[in-house]
Design a protein around this motif. Structure first.
Motif, mmCIF file in Angstrom:
data_model
loop_
_atom_site.group_PDB
_atom_site.id
_atom_site.type_symbol
_atom_site.label_atom_id
_atom_site.label_comp_id
_atom_site.label_asym_id
_atom_site.label_seq_id
_atom_site.Cartn_x
_atom_site.Cartn_y
_atom_site.Cartn_z
ATOM 1 N N GLU A 1 0.829 -1.211 0.000
ATOM 2 C CA GLU A 1 0.000 0.000 0.000
ATOM 3 C C GLU A 1 0.863 1.260 0.000
ATOM 4 O OE1 GLU A 1 -2.679 -0.118 3.284
ATOM 5 O OE2 GLU A 1 -3.558 -2.042 2.720
ATOM 6 N N ILE A 2 1.901 1.266 0.843
ATOM 7 C CA ILE A 2 2.774 2.435 0.900
ATOM 8 C C ILE A 2 3.520 2.604 -0.416
ATOM 9 C CG2 ILE A 2 4.813 3.426 2.031
ATOM 10 C CD1 ILE A 2 3.900 2.008 4.597
ATOM 11 N N ALA A 3 3.957 1.480 -0.996
ATOM 12 C CA ALA A 3 4.734 1.538 -2.234
ATOM 13 C C ALA A 3 3.860 1.828 -3.436
ATOM 14 C CB ALA A 3 5.465 0.220 -2.433
ATOM 15 N N GLY A 4 2.578 1.508 -3.322
ATOM 16 C CA GLY A 4 1.692 1.704 -4.465
ATOM 17 C C GLY A 4 1.756 0.577 -5.467
ATOM 18 N N GLU A 5 2.431 -0.495 -5.101
ATOM 19 C CA GLU A 5 2.571 -1.640 -6.009
ATOM 20 C C GLU A 5 3.133 -2.819 -5.220
ATOM 21 O OE1 GLU A 5 6.126 -1.525 -8.619
ATOM 22 O OE2 GLU A 5 6.350 0.533 -7.870
ATOM 23 N N PRO A 6 2.845 -4.049 -5.663
ATOM 24 C CA PRO A 6 3.469 -5.202 -5.022
ATOM 25 C C PRO A 6 4.942 -5.294 -5.421
ATOM 26 C CG PRO A 6 2.074 -5.921 -6.830
ATOM 27 C CD PRO A 6 1.868 -4.442 -6.689
ATOM 28 N N PHE A 7 5.777 -5.823 -4.522
ATOM 29 C CA PHE A 7 7.202 -5.991 -4.810
ATOM 30 C C PHE A 7 7.750 -7.057 -3.889
ATOM 31 C CE2 PHE A 7 6.902 -2.984 -1.392
ATOM 32 C CZ PHE A 7 8.006 -3.220 -0.575
ATOM 33 N N THR B 1 16.968 -6.702 -3.099
ATOM 34 C CA THR B 1 17.742 -5.465 -2.945
ATOM 35 C C THR B 1 17.488 -4.520 -4.107
ATOM 36 O OG1 THR B 1 19.460 -6.623 -1.727
ATOM 37 C CG2 THR B 1 20.077 -4.537 -2.736
ATOM 38 N N LYS B 2 17.481 -5.042 -5.330
ATOM 39 C CA LYS B 2 17.293 -4.183 -6.503
ATOM 40 C C LYS B 2 15.920 -3.508 -6.489
ATOM 41 C CE LYS B 2 20.524 -6.370 -9.712
ATOM 42 N NZ LYS B 2 20.683 -7.029 -11.037
ATOM 43 N N GLN B 3 14.897 -4.271 -6.119
ATOM 44 C CA GLN B 3 13.551 -3.688 -6.079
ATOM 45 C C GLN B 3 13.440 -2.641 -4.974
ATOM 46 O OE1 GLN B 3 10.142 -6.308 -6.491
ATOM 47 N NE2 GLN B 3 11.395 -7.858 -7.516
ATOM 48 N N LEU B 4 14.083 -2.900 -3.824
ATOM 49 C CA LEU B 4 14.066 -1.917 -2.743
ATOM 50 C C LEU B 4 14.807 -0.647 -3.158
ATOM 51 C CD1 LEU B 4 14.687 -3.954 0.538
ATOM 52 C CD2 LEU B 4 12.553 -2.953 -0.257
ATOM 53 N N GLN B 5 15.927 -0.793 -3.843
ATOM 54 C CA GLN B 5 16.683 0.378 -4.297
ATOM 55 C C GLN B 5 15.832 1.241 -5.226
ATOM 56 O OE1 GLN B 5 20.059 -1.608 -5.990
ATOM 57 N NE2 GLN B 5 21.302 -1.418 -4.128
ATOM 58 N N ALA B 6 15.192 0.589 -6.185
ATOM 59 C CA ALA B 6 14.361 1.347 -7.137
ATOM 60 C C ALA B 6 13.190 2.011 -6.428
ATOM 61 C CB ALA B 6 13.869 0.398 -8.229
ATOM 62 N N LEU B 7 12.587 1.297 -5.493
ATOM 63 C CA LEU B 7 11.411 1.811 -4.796
ATOM 64 C C LEU B 7 11.778 2.961 -3.860
ATOM 65 C CD1 LEU B 7 8.383 1.361 -4.291
ATOM 66 C CD2 LEU B 7 9.000 -0.257 -2.498
ATOM 67 N N PHE B 8 12.799 2.752 -3.042
ATOM 68 C CA PHE B 8 13.182 3.758 -2.045
ATOM 69 C C PHE B 8 13.709 5.044 -2.680
ATOM 70 C CE2 PHE B 8 14.154 0.970 1.953
ATOM 71 C CZ PHE B 8 12.850 0.515 1.927
ATOM 72 N N LYS C 1 10.664 0.696 8.231
ATOM 73 C CA LYS C 1 10.320 0.076 9.509
ATOM 74 C C LYS C 1 9.549 -1.213 9.284
ATOM 75 C CE LYS C 1 8.170 1.120 13.973
ATOM 76 N NZ LYS C 1 7.431 2.131 14.766
ATOM 77 N N ILE C 2 8.659 -1.202 8.313
ATOM 78 C CA ILE C 2 7.888 -2.402 7.986
ATOM 79 C C ILE C 2 8.808 -3.486 7.435
ATOM 80 C CG2 ILE C 2 6.172 -3.329 6.379
ATOM 81 C CD1 ILE C 2 4.637 -0.695 6.738
ATOM 82 N N ILE C 3 9.761 -3.100 6.599
ATOM 83 C CA ILE C 3 10.705 -4.070 6.031
ATOM 84 C C ILE C 3 11.507 -4.743 7.145
ATOM 85 C CG2 ILE C 3 12.692 -4.387 4.509
ATOM 86 C CD1 ILE C 3 10.195 -3.679 2.968
ATOM 87 N N LEU C 4 11.969 -3.945 8.101
ATOM 88 C CA LEU C 4 12.748 -4.492 9.212
ATOM 89 C C LEU C 4 11.912 -5.469 10.048
ATOM 90 C CD1 LEU C 4 14.667 -1.313 10.432
ATOM 91 C CD2 LEU C 4 15.706 -3.385 9.492
#
Length: 930
Positions: free
Chosen positions: A573-579, A584-591, A626-629
């Motif tokens: 929901e926060i990202a606006g898309e599933p991932f 690591t690559k998806q987190l880098q692009a998203l963040f 925080k959610i990822i952690l």
């Protein structure tokens, strides 16, 4: 060439954590070629070339002597083509074939490396660079310091704050700053530099007409290859020679530049047969080294091995290692009743005999006995097979009748026995109804008490170290991997010598070690009064096991699965898309691209980092990290505990059975495995719930008792500081008392925050924490942390004096001792390397406290076990030992009185100048009792 001292200083400056025992990765292929072409060009008397072997081994010996690592790997290119040849057929195509006189040196070089006990890695389809890169990245990402020994400039792309390069042939060292100074760009742009200018040695094409100067101008002006390809129009603005025509050249040769970039990139995701944790240096194969050095005619090294001095780190240690003595061996295989009776008489008449069991498994709950071996004097031993069942196995004596004959002898306390790790044999014998008595010695524990850090304490390593003897290895007779045989499948002609040798070597090790323990009477006392009596107690605890509520753990797993799923949905929901939350690559692009989070740290290749410390910092300001952690934490909890523990329940007992280890932790503490009870998390609510599943059976309760602030009490006793002694004597909250002193406030006015900070100071100082570490823990400026420490020492001068005296004593004698005489040797206490020396000094301060605490709880276990055996009627059972805590199952109607007695016995385990206090709780499960 740098002098040794300045060389060490430079290492300290570049990468202080190299001082803390780096993982060393050696580019064997690089050094093989360089050693081949470097003088002297040696040959042996047969005319065979030996210079390359000598050069590489000389370099390895130098690394071992200088850094004294415990982990190391020598990596070579495998035969055949690699994935780069598939990408580009011309890759390294112009290289001449390997000279014949170099090719003949590869096999003997590999033999010597393995004989030295060094892991050798060679993986087809990739280059040594790729293997080294993969291992180095894995290790550095887990915080491990890595030192890569190579002469290959391509490796500079791997350098970061944990990875350093060293070229031992030129004594040059490259950290991040040195890479920038040498190449003109940092490690993150080395691949780009190689891609632009190409590499003649590897036949990487690069961009036509671009040399080093042009490449540097492009990189420094625009950025890496990706930026150059995206912005070719910026080239003319840089003003270098040929800049105006560069856009057209980039457009024409862009694909070749991309290919060059791929060819120059070290692959860091090679599939490895073993990860970096397993790259441990093993004991040297002395016999093989003698053979190899003899063939190569390396006379000086051969003499060292024959004198048995090459592995000694000091003259004192060299004196401990005797020259091997040839002993005539007479090993019998007992297959008749007459032979058994003769051996039973010999065993009964022997003043001491060695005992060993052979089984089908290392798991004491699953193992089936296959046979037993005995030794009555050096060289005279026998194997008694009972259950070898391979095809054409000879007839063996009936197992039940044999055990009935052995039972009186093995249960006779007046007939003294010695073994290696007898706790295991004790459990195996208990499984067949024999209560082993008369255990007088255990060579594993003798070695551990003699010097806990001198070597590993398994029989093979001890035989090499103390007897100069190489045992028959299990793999030699059973094979390796999935095809490895269990002992019952091994033919007697090979099984019997192996088993008899185990008993023989055990007896010889005892005869070597025990006189050395007796020379230091306090060490002999640690062995006889603490370690040896604990063997049978731990065996009983292990076989008793712990009752687990698997259904409750299953419910917790389901709840965790739902929470994990809810966290994933929140993240989407926060990202606006599933991932993929683990990508690591998806987190880098998203963040950093979509959500625009600030880049706090970059990877060595220049990408934004999503490492845990970065996520922790980002979580202070943003919800998604925080959610990822939390997602990672719950996922680990689920896979490691709630899913796994039910699978570890024994089918026969319905309980989980751990294994306790007496000879691992250098300070004397017990550890456990399968499962590791010491690591069950208690800092989070979800983690503490795991303890709810450790339950009492019907009609019983769990009683958990632990020592209150035992190490601080030991510090007060050892330091004799009046302030600490007074605080404990008055029964004050020690952290509140410290806070009152440090913050100069009345005891009653200490705030919870002040107490928290004082607690960090109290525990930090006994672990040798610096002002920097304290500042980081409390999130305060370093100068403020230093003020706390200064005030603490002013208020508690006895603590400061104890620390200073302990450092001095450690430096003088090379070890520190616990209150009961257990020693912790500190090989680095006089090291020229400041970081190694300071780490040893911190250990010197803490070890007497941690070791004394370990001794005290062991003594408590011995006293309580004796009380349980002699004065209770099954009302209480010891089931766990975790850190400073003992856990019991007790009859529910006797729980309160048993609790008082347990606390009393724990408090009486030692006589200190402050009260030793144990506290206990009772509950239906471990968490309630805790």
């Amino acid at each position: 060439m740098l002098a040794p001292s300045s060389h060490t200083e430079k290492i300290d400056k570049i990468m202080p954590n190299i001082a803390e025992n780096p993982l060393i990765l050696v580019d064997g292929s690089s050094y093989l070629y360089r050693a081949y072409y470097a003088p002297p060009h040696l040959t042996n008397s047969k005319g065979e070339a030996t210079g390359a072997v000598y050069g590489v081994i000389n370099m390895l010996r130098s690394l071992l002597n200088q850094y004294k690592p415990t982990q190391m790997a020598v990596v070579f290119d495998a035969k055949g083509k690699t994935f780069r040849n598939e990408m580009y057929a011309e890759y390294k195509a112009h290289r001449p074939p390997m000279p014949d006189d170099l090719r003949t040196q590869i096999e003997p070089l590999h033999r010597i490396i393995r004989a030295l006990g060094l892991p050798l890695v060679c993986i087809p389809g990739v280059e040594a660079d790729d293997v080294i890169g993969t291992i180095a990245r894995q290790a550095s990402q887990e915080g491990r310091a890595v030192l890569i020994s190579t002469g290959d400039k391509d490796m500079a792309q791997l350098v970061d704050d944990k990875i350093t390069l060293i070229n031992t042939m030129t004594n040059t060292i490259l950290g991040p700053d040195e890479v920038s100074e040498k190449f003109g760009v940092g490690p993150e742009l080395i691949i780009d530099l190689l891609a632009l200018q190409g590499d003649k040695a590897d036949n990487i094409p690069g961009l036509p007409g671009v040399g080093e100067k042009t490449a540097l101008a492009m990189l420094q002006g625009v950025g890496g290859v990706e930026a150059i390809l995206a912005n070719p129009e910026k080239m003319p603005e840089l003003g270098f020679r040929g800049a105006k025509t560069m856009p057209a050249k980039i457009a024409e040769h862009g694909d070749m530049l991309k290919l060059s970039y791929e060819l120059a990139t070290i692959k860091c995701d090679v599939e490895l047969e073993q990860d970096w944790h397993q790259l441990n240096i093993q004991g040297a194969d002395r016999d093989e080294l003698i053979k190899c050095y003899g063939e190569m005619e390396f006379k000086r090294w051969l003499a060292e091995v024959l004198d048995n001095k090459s592995s000694a780190s000091s003259q004192e240690e060299a004196d401990e290692v005797p020259a091997p003595q040839a002993i005539d061996t007479q090993y019998d295989t007992i297959l008749t009743w007459e032979a058994l009776d003769e051996w039973l008489k010999a065993l009964a008449a022997a003043p001491l005999f060695a005992l060993d069991t052979e089984t089908t498994s290392l798991n004491y709950m699953e193992a089936k006995m296959v046979g037993l071996s005995f030794a009555i004097e050096p060289g005279k031993a026998a194997y008694l097979p009972l259950a070898h069942d391979y095809a054409d196995a000879p007839e063996q004596l009936d197992s039940e009748q044999v055990l009935a004959k052995l039972k009186p002898l093995l249960e006779d306390p007046s007939l003294l026995k010695v073994g290696q790790n007898l706790k295991y044999d004790m459990s195996i014998l208990a499984n067949v109804g024999i209560a082993l008595k008369g255990v007088a010695f255990d060579t594993m524990l003798e070695s551990y008490v003699f010097n806990s850090v001198a070597s590993k304490h398994n029989m093979d390593d001890l035989a090499l170290k103390y007897l100069g003897h190489k045992n028959i290895s299990f793999e030699e007779i059973a094979g390796k991997g999935v095809k490895q045989l269990t002992f019952n499948q091994i033919p007697l002609e090979t099984a019997a010598p192996y088993a008899a040798e185990d008993a023989d070597i055990t007896l010889r090790l005892h005869q070597h070690l025990w006189p050395r323990l007796q020379k230091a009477s306090e060490l002999a006392s640690v062995f006889t009064d603490i370690e040896l009596p604990l063997v049978s107690i731990l065996s009983q605890i292990e076989r008793q096991g712990v009752l687990i509520d698997s259904m409750l753990l299953g419910q917790q797993s389901d709840e965790l699965a739902r929470k994990i799923d809810e966290l994933e949905q929140k993240a989407y929901e926060i990202a606006g898309e599933p991932f993929n939350l683990g990508s690591t690559k998806q987190l880098q692009a998203l963040f950093f691209e979509k959500l625009g989070y600030p880049v706090l740290k970059k990877t060595p290749k220049g990408a934004p980092s999503t490492a845990e410390e970065v996520l922790v910092e980002l979580a202070l300001d943003y919800p998604l990290p925080k959610i990822i952690l939390e997602h990672r934490s719950l996922s680990k909890l689920k896979s490691t505990y709630t899913d796994k523990l039910p699978l570890m329940v024994d089918g026969k007992t319905g309980r989980v059975h751990t294994s306790y280890h007496q000879a691992i932790a250098a300070t004397g503490r017990l550890s456990s495995s399968e499962p590791n009870l010491q690591n069950i998390p208690i800092r989070t609510e979800e983690g503490r719930r795991i303890r709810h599943a450790f339950v009492a059976p019907e009609g019983r309760k769990i009683l958990a008792a632990d020592y209150s602030q035992i190490e601080l009490r030991i510090m007060a006793h050892l330091s004799q500081d009046k302030g600490l002694l007074s605080a404990f004597a008055e029964g004050k909250d020690i952290h509140r008392a410290t806070a009152a002193e440090v913050f100069d406030v009345d005891f009653s006015e200490v705030t919870s925050e002040q107490r928290r900070r004082a607690k960090a100071v109290n525990f930090g100082l006994i672990y040798g924490m610096s002002a920097f570490g304290l500042a980081r823990q409390l999130d305060i400026p370093r100068h403020e942390a230093q003020q706390y420490i200064d005030i603490y020492f002013k208020r508690y001068p006895g603590v400061l004096k104890y620390m200073e005296d302990t450092r001095a004593a450690a430096a003088e004698q090379g070890y520190v001792s616990t209150l009961y005489g257990r020693r912790l040797y500190l090989p680095a206490i006089k090291d020229r390397n400041a970081m190694r020396r300071q780490a040893a000094e911190r250990a010197a301060i803490n070890a007497p406290m941690q070791g004394t605490a370990a001794d005290i709880i062991k003594k408590a276990m011995i006293n309580i076990a004796q009380w349980i055996e002699t004065e209770t009627q099954g009302e209480i059972t010891m089931i766990m030992q975790v850190h400073d805590e003992l856990v019991f199952e007790v009859d529910a109607d006797k729980a309160d009185s048993l609790k008082l007695k347990v606390c009393e016995l724990m408090a009486q385990a030692a006589s200190l100048d402050v009260e030793l206090l144990a506290e206990a709780g009772i509950g239906d499960n471990w968490e309630q009792a805790h």
